[in-house]
Enzyme design. Structure first.
Site, PDB file in Angstrom:
ATOM      1  CG  HIS A 104       6.197   9.783   8.041  1.00 46.00           C
ATOM      2  ND1 HIS A 104       6.385  11.144   8.175  1.00 46.00           N
ATOM      3  CD2 HIS A 104       7.045   9.388   7.058  1.00 46.00           C
ATOM      4  CE1 HIS A 104       7.307  11.539   7.322  1.00 46.00           C
ATOM      5  NE2 HIS A 104       7.728  10.487   6.616  1.00 46.00           N
TER       6      HIS A 104
ATOM      7  CG  HIS B 119       5.019 -13.762  -7.113  1.00 43.19           C
ATOM      8  ND1 HIS B 119       5.248 -14.980  -6.523  1.00 43.19           N
ATOM      9  CD2 HIS B 119       5.245 -12.841  -6.148  1.00 43.19           C
ATOM     10  CE1 HIS B 119       5.586 -14.811  -5.259  1.00 43.19           C
ATOM     11  NE2 HIS B 119       5.599 -13.516  -5.006  1.00 43.19           N
TER      12      HIS B 119
ATOM     13  CB  CYS C  30      10.189   7.678   5.623  1.00 44.31           C
ATOM     14  SG  CYS C  30       9.126   8.407   4.331  1.00 44.31           S
TER      15      CYS C  30
ATOM     16  CB  CYS D 220      11.437  12.231   4.204  1.00 43.88           C
ATOM     17  SG  CYS D 220      10.890  11.412   5.718  1.00 43.88           S
TER      18      CYS D 220
HETATM   19  P1  5GP Z   1       5.673 -12.697  -1.971  1.00 39.51           P
HETATM   20  O1  5GP Z   1       5.915 -12.306  -0.571  1.00 39.51           O
HETATM   21  O2  5GP Z   1       5.522 -14.187  -2.168  1.00 39.51           O
HETATM   22  O3  5GP Z   1       6.691 -12.100  -2.912  1.00 39.51           O
HETATM   23  O4  5GP Z   1       4.318 -12.018  -2.382  1.00 39.51           O
HETATM   24  C1  5GP Z   1       3.136 -12.734  -2.650  1.00 39.51           C
HETATM   25  C2  5GP Z   1       2.034 -11.742  -2.917  1.00 39.51           C
HETATM   26  O5  5GP Z   1       0.868 -12.455  -3.317  1.00 39.51           O
HETATM   27  C3  5GP Z   1       1.643 -10.934  -1.693  1.00 39.51           C
HETATM   28  O6  5GP Z   1       1.789  -9.552  -1.987  1.00 39.51           O
HETATM   29  C4  5GP Z   1       0.196 -11.325  -1.419  1.00 39.51           C
HETATM   30  O7  5GP Z   1      -0.581 -10.230  -0.994  1.00 39.51           O
HETATM   31  C5  5GP Z   1      -0.268 -11.853  -2.744  1.00 39.51           C
HETATM   32  N1  5GP Z   1      -1.284 -12.900  -2.671  1.00 39.51           N
HETATM   33  C6  5GP Z   1      -1.327 -13.930  -1.788  1.00 39.51           C
HETATM   34  N2  5GP Z   1      -2.360 -14.746  -2.072  1.00 39.51           N
HETATM   35  C7  5GP Z   1      -2.972 -14.223  -3.166  1.00 39.51           C
HETATM   36  C8  5GP Z   1      -4.100 -14.633  -3.939  1.00 39.51           C
HETATM   37  O8  5GP Z   1      -4.735 -15.656  -3.697  1.00 39.51           O
HETATM   38  N3  5GP Z   1      -4.455 -13.841  -4.987  1.00 39.51           N
HETATM   39  C9  5GP Z   1      -3.768 -12.703  -5.304  1.00 39.51           C
HETATM   40  N4  5GP Z   1      -4.199 -12.003  -6.352  1.00 39.51           N
HETATM   41  N5  5GP Z   1      -2.694 -12.292  -4.590  1.00 39.51           N
HETATM   42  C10 5GP Z   1      -2.304 -13.041  -3.540  1.00 39.51           C
HETATM   43 ZN    ZN Z   2       8.956  10.534   5.110  1.00 37.01          ZN
END
Ligand code: 5GP
Ligand code: ZN
Length: 219
Positions: A208, A135, A191, A194
């Site tokens: 912040h 992903h 941050c 900034c």
């Molecule tokens: P990673 O750390 O693997 O790059 O990010 C995985 C992402 O998948 C995270 O941002 C997490 O919030 C998201 N995520 C985990 N489980 C699910 C799920 O069941 N459905 C969706 N839509 N997102 C998920």
């Molecule tokens: Zn800042």
């Protein structure tokens, strides 16, 4: 569920509402992250069965595949930028209500071109993904979300742990290939806007980020 939770979207994208699956085609599924770490957080899932179980660094070694992914990421970046413009732009519904209340003229149709919302979106992968299906994050830069609850949530998008898609292919000696050794997730909070250093003071950082968000969106 668990580490395999993203597989269901690739298998049956048509079974989800548009509030979950943004769009799908033969090669990709775009979804909303279920635990968004910014005001807009999408995931692009390639459907290629020979790639979906690979670590991104390995999947993107295939030059032809990388070209396809980069092109689709640009599509999704445009879509996300359009969404930010609708939410926060000068011609947003909120802005129109404000202008109506002031009895002010609408902004001219032509010029100035307005803010380049494309630049407010980051696209890339985590050096150590937690979810097993390939992903690519397409995420607004603000890091403003009640789901951003842990140190690693912030630093995974704010250090070299986050690898922009445009940085691929990675060189053989790229330091991001040893993310644990580099200790990115344990670094001080800096941050994104900034550059102020908050050490390990997460609550102060969160306060912040809320202030920066307010300024960023109305810039
Ligand atoms: P990673 O750390 O693997 O790059 O990010 C995985 C992402 O998948 C995270 O941002 C997490 O919030 C998201 N995520 C985990 N489980 C699910 C799920 O069941 N459905 C969706 N839509 N997102 C998920
Ligand atoms: Zn800042």
């Amino acid at each position: 569920g668990g580490r395999d939770g993203l597989g269901a979207y690739i298998a049956k994208p048509e079974s989800y509402p548009s509030s979950v699956v943004v769009y799908h085609n033969d090669d990709f599924v775009a979804i909303h992250d279920m635990f968004p770490k910014s005001s807009l957080h999408l995931l692009l899932l390639p459907r290629d069965q020979t790639k979906t179980r690979l670590h991104p660094f390995e999947a993107f070694e295939d030059a032809e595949f990388l070209v396809k992914v980069k092109a689709e990421v640009q599509n999704l970046r445009k879509l996300a930028a359009g969404e930010l413009r609708r939410k926060y732009g000068k011609d947003s519904a909120q802005e129109q209500v404000r202008r109506a209340a002031l009895n002010a003229d609408p902004p001219p149709d032509e010029l100035p071109p307005g803010r380049d919302w494309d630049r407010e979106i980051m696209c890339g992968v985590h050096a150590v993904p937690s979810m097993s299906h390939l992903h690519i994050h397409v995420i607004a830069v603000d890091r403003y979300s009640e789901r951003l609850k842990h140190r690693k949530h912030y630093n995974s998008f704010s250090t070299p742990f986050f690898v922009p898609i445009d940085d691929f292919p990675l060189a053989a000696d790229d330091r991001r290939r040893q993310p644990t050794q580099e200790g990115y997730l344990k670094q001080d909070f800096v941050c994104w806007r900034c550059g102020d250093n908050f050490g390990n003071r997460f609550i102060e950082l969160k306060k912040h980020l809320a202030e920066e968000f307010k300024e960023w969106k109305t810039l």
